[in-house]
Design a protein around this motif. Structure first.
Motif, PDB file in Angstrom:
ATOM      1  N   CYS A 195      28.974  44.345  46.691  1.00 51.53           N
ATOM      2  CA  CYS A 195      29.102  45.807  46.714  1.00 51.53           C
ATOM      3  C   CYS A 195      29.310  46.402  45.328  1.00 51.53           C
ATOM      4  CB  CYS A 195      30.252  46.235  47.628  1.00 51.53           C
ATOM      5  SG  CYS A 195      31.908  45.957  46.951  1.00 51.53           S
ATOM      6  N   GLY A 196      29.767  45.590  44.378  1.00 48.25           N
ATOM      7  CA  GLY A 196      29.990  46.066  43.018  1.00 48.25           C
ATOM      8  C   GLY A 196      31.357  46.677  42.783  1.00 48.25           C
ATOM      9  N   ALA A 197      32.213  46.741  43.790  1.00 46.64           N
ATOM     10  CA  ALA A 197      33.500  47.414  43.652  1.00 46.64           C
ATOM     11  C   ALA A 197      34.690  46.466  43.578  1.00 46.64           C
ATOM     12  CB  ALA A 197      33.687  48.388  44.808  1.00 46.64           C
ATOM     13  N   SER A 198      34.478  45.176  43.631  1.00 46.98           N
ATOM     14  CA  SER A 198      35.578  44.216  43.597  1.00 46.98           C
ATOM     15  C   SER A 198      36.339  44.298  42.281  1.00 46.98           C
ATOM     16  CB  SER A 198      35.032  42.793  43.768  1.00 46.98           C
ATOM     17  OG  SER A 198      36.065  41.839  43.596  1.00 46.98           O
ATOM     18  N   THR A 199      37.646  44.113  42.345  1.00 51.22           N
ATOM     19  CA  THR A 199      38.459  44.043  41.123  1.00 51.22           C
ATOM     20  C   THR A 199      38.529  42.612  40.607  1.00 51.22           C
ATOM     21  OG1 THR A 199      40.495  43.771  42.402  1.00 51.22           O
ATOM     22  CG2 THR A 199      39.878  46.020  41.800  1.00 51.22           C
ATOM     23  N   ARG A 200      37.901  41.670  41.322  1.00 49.45           N
ATOM     24  CA  ARG A 200      37.877  40.251  40.932  1.00 49.45           C
ATOM     25  C   ARG A 200      36.463  39.781  40.608  1.00 49.45           C
ATOM     26  NH1 ARG A 200      38.942  36.506  44.677  1.00 49.45           N
ATOM     27  NH2 ARG A 200      39.590  35.093  43.044  1.00 49.45           N
ATOM     28  N   LYS A 201      35.574  40.687  40.200  1.00 47.26           N
ATOM     29  CA  LYS A 201      34.182  40.309  39.947  1.00 47.26           C
ATOM     30  C   LYS A 201      34.109  39.069  39.072  1.00 47.26           C
ATOM     31  CE  LYS A 201      32.371  44.949  40.056  1.00 47.26           C
ATOM     32  NZ  LYS A 201      33.024  46.000  39.352  1.00 47.26           N
TER      33      LYS A 201
END
Length: 88
Positions: A41-47
């Motif tokens: 989704c592109g919104a993870s804080t753990r990318k």
């Protein structure tokens, strides 16, 4: 064998113990849990890893996978049609 599953409106899940995740600079990420879930989704804080944010933001994937027929160059709509491509 490595298996990659696409969860509906969720991450790519890699089911294998023999996988490394490496960024564009060649830096390897430490993997702290298995299976590996990669953010879609592109919104993870753990990318590049998934943190579950997709469910909070209502992420909806654009389309379902085309399936095995697409890998052969046959569209999903024409998967039942005869393959008229010349053999190589």
């Amino acid at each position: 064998m490595v298996t990659i599953r696409l969860r509906k409106n969720g991450p790519y899940v890699i089911e294998s113990d023999d996988v490394r995740v490496i960024d564009w600079n060649g830096t390897e990420y430490a993997i702290d849990r298995r299976p590996i879930a990669l953010c879609r989704c592109g919104a993870s804080t753990r990318k590049p890893f998934c943190d579950g944010t997709h469910s909070k933001i209502g992420f909806a994937a654009g389309e379902a996978a085309a399936g095995a027929a697409a890998a052969d160059g046959v569209s999903a709509a024409g998967a039942d049609a005869a393959d008229t491509r010349a053999d190589s």
